[in-house]
Design an enzyme around this catalytic site. Structure first.
Site, PDB file in Angstrom:
ATOM      1  CG  ASP A 171      -1.868   1.031   1.293  1.00 59.18           C
ATOM      2  OD1 ASP A 171      -1.490   2.373   0.945  1.00 59.18           O
ATOM      3  OD2 ASP A 171      -2.937   1.047   2.102  1.00 59.18           O
ATOM      4  CG  HIS A 172       1.227   4.544  -2.865  1.00 57.59           C
ATOM      5  ND1 HIS A 172       0.348   4.674  -3.131  1.00 57.59           N
ATOM      6  CD2 HIS A 172       1.191   6.003  -3.058  1.00 57.59           C
ATOM      7  CE1 HIS A 172      -0.858   4.861  -3.706  1.00 57.59           C
ATOM      8  NE2 HIS A 172       0.724   5.765  -3.542  1.00 57.59           N
ATOM      9  CG  HIS A 234      -4.164   4.579  -0.599  1.00 59.06           C
ATOM     10  ND1 HIS A 234      -3.034   3.736  -0.507  1.00 59.06           N
ATOM     11  CD2 HIS A 234      -4.645   5.102  -2.615  1.00 59.06           C
ATOM     12  CE1 HIS A 234      -2.859   3.344  -2.029  1.00 59.06           C
ATOM     13  NE2 HIS A 234      -3.879   4.002  -2.848  1.00 59.06           N
TER      14      HIS A 234
HETATM   15  C1  BG6 Z   1      -3.486   4.754  -6.684  1.00 58.08           C
HETATM   16  C2  BG6 Z   1      -4.577   5.584  -7.051  1.00 58.08           C
HETATM   17  O1  BG6 Z   1      -3.405   3.679  -5.891  1.00 58.08           O
HETATM   18  O2  BG6 Z   1      -3.348   6.317  -5.198  1.00 58.08           O
HETATM   19  C3  BG6 Z   1      -4.913   6.420  -7.978  1.00 58.08           C
HETATM   20  O3  BG6 Z   1      -5.109   3.928  -7.668  1.00 58.08           O
HETATM   21  C4  BG6 Z   1      -4.595   7.154  -6.893  1.00 58.08           C
HETATM   22  O4  BG6 Z   1      -6.120   6.724  -7.839  1.00 58.08           O
HETATM   23  C5  BG6 Z   1      -3.184   7.490  -5.714  1.00 58.08           C
HETATM   24  O5  BG6 Z   1      -4.404   9.119  -7.804  1.00 58.08           O
HETATM   25  C6  BG6 Z   1      -3.027   8.057  -5.220  1.00 58.08           C
HETATM   26  O6  BG6 Z   1      -1.605   8.592  -4.765  1.00 58.08           O
HETATM   27  P1  BG6 Z   1      -1.135   9.588  -4.336  1.00 58.08           P
HETATM   28  O7  BG6 Z   1       0.009   8.972  -3.698  1.00 58.08           O
HETATM   29  O8  BG6 Z   1      -0.791  10.649  -5.151  1.00 58.08           O
HETATM   30  O9  BG6 Z   1      -1.795  10.076  -2.913  1.00 58.08           O
END
Ligand code: BG6
Length: 479
Positions: A171-172, A234
């Site tokens: 989960d990044h 997230h």
């Molecule tokens: C991804 C989603 O996991 O997270 C995207 O699939 C989203 O739709 C993105 O734009 C948002 O990531 P961050 O790091 O830009 O907040």
């Protein structure tokens, strides 16, 4: 078994994530000499490339997506790369891939950044070719399923080849420095923990707002929608980090165990506690943007906005609503957590006509990381017209406090942890399944009650019903 991998096998190596995040992150780790000197990165995908073709492809991506100060590291980094074309549905082709990976002295880290439909055939190929043995571990990029059933199915398939302690689910958001800092804020300071509960906290808001729209991800996004794309992973991770009990140790078992308890305590959402939306044409920062179905090229019932009032049924959070909100094409890109404290039990200032506003802690996660705690201060003066109090923020800007350290993107941290074998920032199976179980409940409520997306103009904060969702409790979304 703990090992630092000397080979990294990257599935989906020519994909969008690889170009924008994975290759730039690996190059940054290389530039800072954080990965083993002998680390060899083997890219694989369907594209018919040879080693040089892949290096050219990677060079283009790195020139586009790396910041200038990193670019001198590109030639050295390219030397680490090799490539093997593969159709993951053809198990026999994995023998060639295994030959390309060759012998490994220390171990193999595998990373799957492919369509989920390829997970199972890939696992089968890895098993058949001997690449899934006790000296390999696997990282999985989302989405891990579309509901609890499909997620279990994927988890079972992966578990047939790898034990849980060698599975790294990404989960990044957990790779973001700012998200990890939530734990430091809560558990490295004496100040907050004693009041971090239903006695002192009235409600919590978590907002993840984006200005981008569909971004050409037609096939994926329209099948997923905001709930599964953003809330399932997230936002629930942010909620779990805000709500979990203090872990006793900084290790994967303790931290993931506490998060899972929170996720399992989430109450099934009531129909009146959820609102969905889909953006129509509008303007963001003065620029006109088309509506969702125009971008998609057809009508759709997919939600691009979700607001939910969630409850955690445990002792600490009894009666404290967690308002969650996320959407695309909102007025600005921001991720923040607002902890709204209760009023003081008795205010002597009321006698003098002054109102003490309840304290509020605002944790800005992105684009800027800052923490603001609003306090009440007396407005200076002789109080002839009556005593006055005014909210004064205590502001901490992480950027100012930590000027100097290089800003790292989430995947740098996560890829390094995958190579080194630290699971702390990866999602455990029971955790991801608890997330899906709750999300399935939300979708069932939508289906059972005919809840469909309300229109909202691009550049607004979502449908008016979302404002009403909080307003009926006397709460205003923090903007
Ligand atoms: C991804 C989603 O996991 O997270 C995207 O699939 C989203 O739709 C993105 O734009 C948002 O990531 P961050 O790091 O830009 O907040």
């Amino acid at each position: 078994m703990s090992f630092t991998a000397d080979k990294l096998l990257l599935f989906g190596a020519t994909g969008d994530l690889s170009q924008r995040m994975l290759l730039p992150s690996l190059c940054a780790l290389h530039a800072d000499a954080l990965v083993p000197e002998k680390l060899n990165i083997i890219g694989t995908a369907r594209s018919d490339l040879d080693d040089d073709g892949f290096r050219n492809f990677a060079a283009d991506a790195l020139n586009k997506f790396l910041p200038d100060y990193r670019k001198s590291a590109i030639p050295g980094f390219l030397q680490r790369l090799t490539y093997q074309a593969l159709d993951a549905n053809q198990t026999a082709q994995f023998a060639d891939l295994a030959a390309k990976v060759g012998p490994r002295q220390d171990g193999l880290a595998i990373f799957l950044s492919t369509a989920p439909s390829l997970f199972e055939p890939t696992i089968a190929g890895l098993q058949a070719s001997g690449l899934a043995d006790e000296t390999s571990r696997i990282g999985l990029e989302k989405p891990l399923g579309t509901d609890l059933d499909t997620s279990r199915h994927i988890n079972d398939a992966v578990a047939s080849a790898f034990p849980e302690d060698r599975i790294f689910r990404i989960d990044h958001y957990l790779g973001k420095e700012t998200v990890q800092n939530l734990m430091a804020l809560r558990f490295a300071n004496i100040l907050f923990e004693p009041i971090w509960n239903a006695h002192y906290i009235e409600h919590v808001q978590i907002t993840v707002a984006e200005t981008v729209g569909l971004e050409g991800r037609v096939g994926f996004y329209d099948g997923a929608g905001a709930l599964r794309d953003m809330v399932q992973n997230h936002m629930l991770q942010l909620l779990a980090l805000v709500a979990m009990e203090p872990p006793s140790r900084f290790d994967p078992a303790a931290i993931r165990g506490e998060k899972t308890k929170v996720l399992r305590s989430l109450r099934t959402v009531a129909a009146g506690d959820t609102v969905t939306g889909q953006y129509r044409a509008g303007a963001i920062n003065g620029a006109s943007v088309p509506g969702y179905s125009d971008e998609l090229g057809k009508p759709s019932a997919t939600e691009t906005f979700v607001a939910i009032k969630a409850h955690i049924d445990n002792w600490r959070w009894k009666g404290v609503p967690f308002y969650l909100r996320t959407g695309k094409r909102l007025p600005k890109r921001t991720t923040e957590i607002v902890v709204q404290f209760r009023p003081v039990p008795h205010s002597m200032f009321a006698q003098r006509g002054a109102i003490a506003q309840p304290n509020r802690l605002v944790i800005g996660i992105q684009p800027e990381e800052n923490i603001t705690f609003t306090t009440n201060a007396k407005v200076p003066g002789l109080d002839r017209g009556g005593l006055r109090l005014r909210e004064v923020p205590l502001d901490i800007s992480m950027e100012d406090a930590f000027a100097g350290p290089t800003k790292r993107i989430a995947y740098e941290r996560l890829l390094l942890d995958l190579i080194e074998g630290d699971q702390t920032l990866f999602v455990r199976r029971d955790e991801v399944e608890a997330q899906w179980a709750w999300i399935d409940g939300v979708r069932k409520v939508w289906t059972d009650n005919g809840i469909t997306p309300n229109p909202y103009g691009a550049g607004s904060w979502g449908p008016t019903a979302a404002i009403a969702l909080a307003a009926k409790d006397g709460v205003a979304w923090h903007e």
